[in-house]
Structures are given as C-alpha cells and as structure tokens.
Design a protein around this motif. Structure first.
Motif, PDB file in Angstrom:
ATOM      1  N   UNK A 236       0.827  -1.206   0.000  1.00  0.00           N
ATOM      2  CA  UNK A 236       0.000   0.000   0.000  1.00  0.00           C
ATOM      3  C   UNK A 236       0.864   1.260   0.000  1.00  0.00           C
ATOM      4  N   UNK A 237       1.943   1.242   0.778  1.00  0.00           N
ATOM      5  CA  UNK A 237       2.818   2.415   0.814  1.00  0.00           C
ATOM      6  C   UNK A 237       3.488   2.638  -0.539  1.00  0.00           C
ATOM      7  N   UNK A 238       3.854   1.549  -1.206  1.00  0.00           N
ATOM      8  CA  UNK A 238       4.439   1.687  -2.545  1.00  0.00           C
ATOM      9  C   UNK A 238       3.415   2.298  -3.501  1.00  0.00           C
ATOM     10  N   UNK A 239       2.181   1.801  -3.457  1.00  0.00           N
ATOM     11  CA  UNK A 239       1.139   2.342  -4.327  1.00  0.00           C
ATOM     12  C   UNK A 239       0.887   3.827  -4.047  1.00  0.00           C
ATOM     13  N   UNK A 243       3.037   5.061  -6.909  1.00  0.00           N
ATOM     14  CA  UNK A 243       2.044   4.805  -7.941  1.00  0.00           C
ATOM     15  C   UNK A 243       1.764   3.324  -8.137  1.00  0.00           C
ATOM     16  N   UNK A 244       0.598   3.037  -8.676  1.00  0.00           N
ATOM     17  CA  UNK A 244       0.178   1.641  -8.838  1.00  0.00           C
ATOM     18  C   UNK A 244       0.992   0.903  -9.896  1.00  0.00           C
ATOM     19  N   UNK A 247       3.697  -0.438  -8.004  1.00  0.00           N
ATOM     20  CA  UNK A 247       3.149  -1.513  -7.176  1.00  0.00           C
ATOM     21  C   UNK A 247       2.923  -2.788  -7.962  1.00  0.00           C
ATOM     22  N   UNK A 248       2.427  -2.639  -9.181  1.00  0.00           N
ATOM     23  CA  UNK A 248       2.225  -3.828 -10.019  1.00  0.00           C
ATOM     24  C   UNK A 248       3.553  -4.492 -10.360  1.00  0.00           C
ATOM     25  N   UNK A 249       4.587  -3.683 -10.609  1.00  0.00           N
ATOM     26  CA  UNK A 249       5.901  -4.264 -10.891  1.00  0.00           C
ATOM     27  C   UNK A 249       6.431  -5.015  -9.671  1.00  0.00           C
ATOM     28  N   UNK A 250       6.141  -4.487  -8.482  1.00  0.00           N
ATOM     29  CA  UNK A 250       6.544  -5.188  -7.265  1.00  0.00           C
ATOM     30  C   UNK A 250       5.844  -6.537  -7.165  1.00  0.00           C
TER      31      UNK A 250
END
Length: 386
Positions: A236-239, A243-244, A247-250
C-alpha cells in the motif's frame, strides 16, 4: 461406384467431426485427426505435425498406423527442418499468398508428385526410406496462418494417391484444423480460469483445486501436504508513494521470486490469492524442505528495491498440527502463522506446530514499534476465527 465413394467419404467426414467434438486438448485433436484421416483415406500410416516457426521445424505430434523403425505413436522429440521440405514455404509465400486456397498435394517415392513449387525430394526420400509408395500432404490452417500438416501414406504395391484423394484430404484437413482451434480456445479459457493475469501464477481457484486433490491423496496414503502463505509487506505504501504501476511491478517481481523458490519443491503450485497475498502448495515434499524454500523466499524478498519484505507462514500435515480434514483447516493454520510473522515483523517464516527461539524482529519504516514480549507471546497462540 462414384456415388458409393462419395457416401463413404461423407460418412468419414461426419465421423471425424464427431471424434474431434470430444477432444479436450490439441493433442487429443491431433490423435483423432491422424487416425480418422488414415482410415478415411485408405492409408497405412498417418501423422499430424505442427510447424514451430521459432525453430523452423515440423514437430510430429502423432504417428498412427504401420510405424517404421524409429517412429513412435506420440514422439517426444521427432521433428524435421522445414529447409528439407521447401514446399511449406512455397505454400505460404507462393500459391496461397497469390490468393489461392489451402490445398493438399500428392507425392510419390519416385518423385513424381505435384507439391507446390514442384516435386519435393525431401518427401520422396522419406517415403523410400520408410518403405512407402505415396503420400498426401494437407496443410492445417488456423486463423489464416499455416499451423502444420496432415500426412497420410500408403505402402509400396498399393494404388498411389491421385488428385481426387488430395481434394478429399483438403476437406479432412479443414475439419481437423477446426477441431484443433476449438481445443486451443478451450485450453486458453481453462488457462485464464486458473491463472492470475498480472503475475502469470495460479489463482485462488487453482489453489483450491490443487489442495482438494492433494488432501484426498493425503487421506489415502499419508502424502505430506504443505501450504506456505505469504503477505507482501508495504504494498500500500508503494502504491501511495510511487504509484500503482510501481506496485504492479513489485507484485510481478515478487511473483517471479515465488515461482523461483517454488521450483525448489517438485510439483508445487505457486499462486497469487489476491491483492498482496500469495501462496505455495507443496505435495510430497518434506516439511523441512518447504520451510527452507520459505526462508529463501524471505531472504530474497527482503532485497527487493521496493516494498518491505514478506510475512510468511507455513503449515504442513507432516508437522504436529493435528488432523487436517479440509483445505480450510490448513489455510487457517498457515494464515495464523503468517499473521504471527507479520505482527512480529519476522524476517523468517513461522511454522504452525513448531516451537523455537524468539523470532528475530525488525522495525519496518513507518510502522509502529515491535510488540512487547508478553503481547508477542499472546500473538503466537492467536488463531483467527473460522
């Protein structure tokens, strides 16, 4: 006589279509296509092959009928260079490219056939080498592209194939291509139904099916079944901050790590349950091996450029966790261990049913300080409601 032949061939087409309607996979369709084409054409041998463009080879899927030495019904590695059969390329870039229709052709062991671009020395040589007198080759076309071929042969001393046979083979090939396309669509639907679209891992449906099958095997013969449940920390903190897309790459990167560690456990299933939750289902692997793979996952996840590592819990029927009669029970135990790992900020997996030294605790960025010892002991015994 002509009418009788037409009736027999019409019946053969109907029987081929009926056989293909029950096929579940492209291999099933190839198997049914080779057998039915051989019988319908009065051949002694038939094969269905797929053209692998990336390697430039025709890979044989099925051989049916009288097999020559070295031929197998469903070979693992029988393939031939398209360079040896240039009529395939001629078909693609010659007659068909000029607006013609896909059409079968005849070849003989004497090299007197009528393949696109002239007689094929490769086909004639192959016929002689295998003791066959003539063959019909029919291209399989799917979605407007050459997919492979149907090959039907007769032995020496039998009447050679003629142009009417090639016309009939063209019809059979169209029916077979339709059957293969249908099974490919079915396979794609099944793949999508059991695959997470972002990571390419299995999804919750795949996990539920695998666990049900594995636990049935466990009840039958005691096979060990283990479940590793992981929660990706800090998503959530990454998003929110990056940005999402990041986050998706994570999620994708962690999915790759999960797959890599799952490969340490033969026959395991790596899956994304949803959101930031992942799991591995291992069947037949010793519990210690599962824990070792989970530990490797924790180490690798801690080194990712973004995120805050992973909380990992493991539950195995090979550990003292009591009887496991359902997938729900195993999930509850693995979830409880994962909750403890998350609450304790553990850098290694927590295993249901195992006692050990105090878990190492790390303080994550922007998170509350670690719980006091008494609270940590309370968390160790926590099991979420059913």
């Amino acid at each position: 006589m002509v009418d009788g032949t037409a009736d027999l061939r019409l019946r053969a087409v109907v029987e081929l279509a009926q056989a293909l309607a029950t096929a579940q996979t492209p291999q099933d369709a190839a198997r049914a296509g080779a057998r039915r084409a051989r019988v319908a054409m009065g051949g002694t041998f038939a094969a269905v092959s797929a053209w692998e463009r990336e390697t430039g080879r025709l890979r044989v899927l099925v051989n049916d009928g009288d097999l020559a030495p070295g031929e197998e019904p469903e070979p693992a590695d029988e393939s031939y260079s398209v360079h040896d059969f240039p009529e395939i390329a001629e078909f693609l870039h010659g007659s068909w490219a000029r607006g013609g229709e896909p059409h079968a052709w005849v070849e003989t062991s004497e090299g007197t056939g009528a393949s696109p671009g002239g007689s094929s020395w490769g086909r004639a040589a192959a016929l002689r080498r295998r003791g066959r007198g003539s063959c019909v080759v029919a291209p399989l076309v799917l979605h407007g592209r050459a997919w492979g071929e149907v090959y039907v042969a007769r032995g020496h001393g039998e009447p050679p194939f003629a142009r009417p046979d090639a016309d009939f083979a063209t019809v059979l090939a169209a029916v077979i291509a339709s059957g293969i396309a249908q099974t490919e669509r079915l396979a794609e639907v099944q793949r999508l139904a059991f695959t997470d679209p972002l990571t390419g891992l299995g999804n919750r449906r795949a996990v539920d099916q695998r666990l049900d099958e594995a636990l049935e095997q466990h009840r039958a013969d005691g096979t060990a079944v283990s479940l590793m449940v992981c929660d990706l920390n800090g998503l959530k903190r990454v998003n929110d901050r990056l940005g999402h897309e990041v986050g998706d790459r994570l999620l994708e990167r962690f999915g790759s790590l999960l797959s890599l560690c799952g490969a340490m456990l033969p026959g395991s299933l790596a899956a994304r349950l949803g959101g930031d939750e992942f799991c591995i289902v291992a069947v037949g692997s010793p519990a210690d091996e599962v824990v070792r793979a989970a530990g490797e996952l924790c180490l690798r996840a801690a080194k990712l450029d973004v995120g805050e590592g992973v909380a990992c819990g493991v539950a195995s029927t090979a550990d003292p966790i009591g009887p496991v009669r359902s997938a729900r029970r195993l999930f509850r135990l693995a979830d409880a261990a994962q909750y403890r790992a998350k609450a304790l900020r553990s850098t290694r997996p927590i295993v249901a049913g195992r006692e050990g030294p105090e878990d190492p605790v790390v303080h994550l960025a922007d998170s509350p300080p670690p719980a006091p010892p008494a609270e940590r002991r309370r968390l160790r015994g926590y099991v979420p409601p059913a």
